[in-house]
Design a protein around this motif. Structure first.
Motif, mmCIF file in Angstrom:
data_model
loop_
_atom_site.group_PDB
_atom_site.id
_atom_site.type_symbol
_atom_site.label_atom_id
_atom_site.label_comp_id
_atom_site.label_asym_id
_atom_site.label_seq_id
_atom_site.Cartn_x
_atom_site.Cartn_y
_atom_site.Cartn_z
ATOM 1 N N THR A 98 0.346 -1.131 0.436
ATOM 2 C CA THR A 98 -0.321 -0.182 -0.045
ATOM 3 C C THR A 98 0.757 1.396 0.296
ATOM 4 O O THR A 98 2.484 1.049 0.267
ATOM 5 N N ILE A 99 0.771 2.520 -1.037
ATOM 6 C CA ILE A 99 0.756 3.205 -0.457
ATOM 7 C C ILE A 99 0.478 4.489 -0.845
ATOM 8 O O ILE A 99 -0.889 4.769 -0.957
ATOM 9 N N LEU A 121 5.032 8.774 -0.265
ATOM 10 C CA LEU A 121 4.985 10.017 -0.224
ATOM 11 C C LEU A 121 4.267 11.572 -0.101
ATOM 12 O O LEU A 121 3.351 11.045 0.558
ATOM 13 N N GLY A 122 5.500 12.129 -0.199
ATOM 14 C CA GLY A 122 4.412 12.969 0.614
ATOM 15 C C GLY A 122 4.728 15.047 -0.542
ATOM 16 O O GLY A 122 5.394 14.388 -1.617
ATOM 17 N N HIS A 191 1.664 6.148 -8.784
ATOM 18 C CA HIS A 191 1.959 5.628 -9.808
ATOM 19 C C HIS A 191 3.092 4.372 -9.995
ATOM 20 O O HIS A 191 3.262 3.606 -10.310
ATOM 21 N N ARG A 192 4.362 5.526 -10.043
ATOM 22 C CA ARG A 192 5.310 5.259 -10.659
ATOM 23 C C ARG A 192 6.121 4.074 -9.908
ATOM 24 O O ARG A 192 6.976 3.289 -10.092
ATOM 25 N N TRP A 193 5.794 3.924 -8.255
ATOM 26 C CA TRP A 193 6.162 3.293 -7.572
ATOM 27 C C TRP A 193 5.100 2.277 -7.716
ATOM 28 O O TRP A 193 5.652 0.963 -7.485
ATOM 29 N N ARG A 196 6.926 0.069 -10.137
ATOM 30 C CA ARG A 196 7.555 -0.951 -10.341
ATOM 31 C C ARG A 196 7.579 -2.225 -9.270
ATOM 32 O O ARG A 196 8.152 -3.102 -9.496
ATOM 33 N N ILE A 197 6.537 -1.590 -8.154
ATOM 34 C CA ILE A 197 5.739 -3.036 -7.641
ATOM 35 C C ILE A 197 5.369 -4.306 -8.331
ATOM 36 O O ILE A 197 5.552 -4.995 -8.621
ATOM 37 N N ALA A 198 4.666 -3.631 -10.040
ATOM 38 C CA ALA A 198 3.887 -4.579 -9.699
ATOM 39 C C ALA A 198 4.743 -5.047 -11.701
ATOM 40 O O ALA A 198 4.493 -5.761 -11.824
ATOM 41 N N ALA A 199 5.962 -4.564 -11.734
ATOM 42 C CA ALA A 199 6.872 -5.373 -12.507
ATOM 43 C C ALA A 199 7.723 -6.603 -11.412
ATOM 44 O O ALA A 199 8.229 -7.143 -12.369
ATOM 45 N N GLN A 200 7.274 -6.437 -10.591
ATOM 46 C CA GLN A 200 8.359 -7.537 -9.282
ATOM 47 C C GLN A 200 7.153 -8.827 -9.889
ATOM 48 O O GLN A 200 6.257 -8.328 -10.354
#
Length: 250
Positions: A98-99, A121-122, A191-193, A196-200
Motif C-alpha cells: 500500500t502507498i 510519498l509527500g 503510480h510510478r512506485w 515498480r512493484i507491479a514489475a515484480q
C-alpha cells in the motif's frame, strides 16, 4: 470509479492496482465511522483480488485525524472495539503493498493510517504528527508502537510525547517519507512506485510482505516454505529463463 452518493471513500480499480480516495474534503478528510466502514469494504475487495493500493486524500489534506465530534462522544466500550486500530491493522495486512500519498496534513488517525501503509510519498506541504495527548487521549491506533519501528524511539517519543509535527524534509530525513514531490506530481509519483512493484512477480511480493511482518520465531522455517512455493511456479521459471537469455545477448 465506484462510489455512491455521499461516499466517504472513492474506489478506482485498475488492472493491477486500486486507488482509494478519502472523500471528506470539507472536513479535511477527518476519519469518521462511515469512512472506516467503507475502508473495510475496500479491504475486502483487495483481499479477494490482491493488488497494489494507493491511498490519497481529496482536496489539499491527506487526513487531519479522526472526526473530533464523533471522538468526543466515544466511551470506554468504543475504545475497546478498536474502531480505528482494527481498520489500520487490516490495511497493514493487505496482501499487496500500500502507498500513502500525503499532501498537507496527516495528523492523529490520519498519521496512523499513513504509518500502516508500506510506502509514504509527500509534498513540501506535508505535516505528520500525533497531537492526541493535547486532546486528553493517546495515539491508540498503531502509532504507540508502529512509529518507533519506522523512525526509531527518540523521534517517535518527540512526536508522541512532545507534540512534534514533522515537516516534509524532516520526515524524509528519518525515512518516514520515501519521496517528496510537488503536489501536482504526487499521484504520478505514486503510480510510478506502483509500476515498480507491479514489475515484480506478484506472488513473490505477496509472500515477501507476509514474511516481513511475521513473528521473528517463525523464521527461518516460513522463509523456506515460501521459497519452496515460489520455486514451483511458472513465473519463477519464465523470469529466470528471460534473465539468462538477456545475459547471453549482452
Amino acid at each position: 470509479m465506484t462510489a455512491g452518493d455521499g461516499a466517504a471513500v472513492l474506489v478506482e480499480d485498475r488492472d493491477d492496482r486500486t486507488v482509494l480516495r478519502l472523500n471528506r474534503p470539507d472536513v479535511r478528510n477527518a476519519i469518521d465511522q462511515q469512512m472506516v466502514d467503507e475502508l473495510h469494504a475496500a479491504c475486502t475487495r483487495l483481499e479477494q483480488r490482491p493488488r497494489v493500493a494507493l491511498i490519497v486524500g481529496e482536496g489539499t489534506t491527506f487526513a487531519a485525524g479522526a472526526d473530533i465530534a464523533q471522538l468526543r462522544e466515544r466511551r470506554r466500550d468504543d475504545a475497546l472495539r478498536g474502531i480505528n486500530s482494527g481498520i489500520f491493522d487490516r490495511i497493514r495486512r493487505l496482501p499487496m503493498p500500500t502507498i500513502a500519498l500525503i499532501d498537507g496534513y496527516a495528523l492523529g488517525g490520519g498519521a496512523e493510517l499513513a504509518y500502516a501503509c508500506d510506502f509514504r510519498l509527500g509534498t513540501p506541504s506535508t505535516r505528520i504528527g500525533n497531537p492526541e495527548p493535547g486532546l486528553g487521549i493517546l495515539a491508540a491506533a498503531g502509532a504507540g508502537w508502529r512509529l518507533a519501528e519506522l523512525v526509531g524511539e527518540p523521534v517517535a517519543k518527540e512526536i508522541l510525547l512532545a507534540g512534534r509535527v514533522l515537516g516534509a524534509d524532516e520526515a524524509l530525513a528519518v525515512h518516514l517519507l520515501n519521496e517528496v514531490v510537488e503536489p501536482g506530481d504526487l499521484e504520478t509519483a505514486g503510480h510510478r512506485w506502483a509500476d515498480r512493484i507491479a514489475a515484480q512477480a506478484p506472488l513473490a511480493i505477496r509472500l515477501t510482505k507476509s514474511l516481513f511482518h511475521a513473528p521473528r520465531d517463525a523464521h527461518p522455517l516460513i522463509d523456506d516454505i515460501a521459497q519452496a512455493v515460489l520455486f514451483e511456479t511458472d513465473d519463477k521459471h519464465d523470469r529466470m529463463t528471460a534473465f539468462l537469455e538477456r545475459r547471453k545477448k549482452d
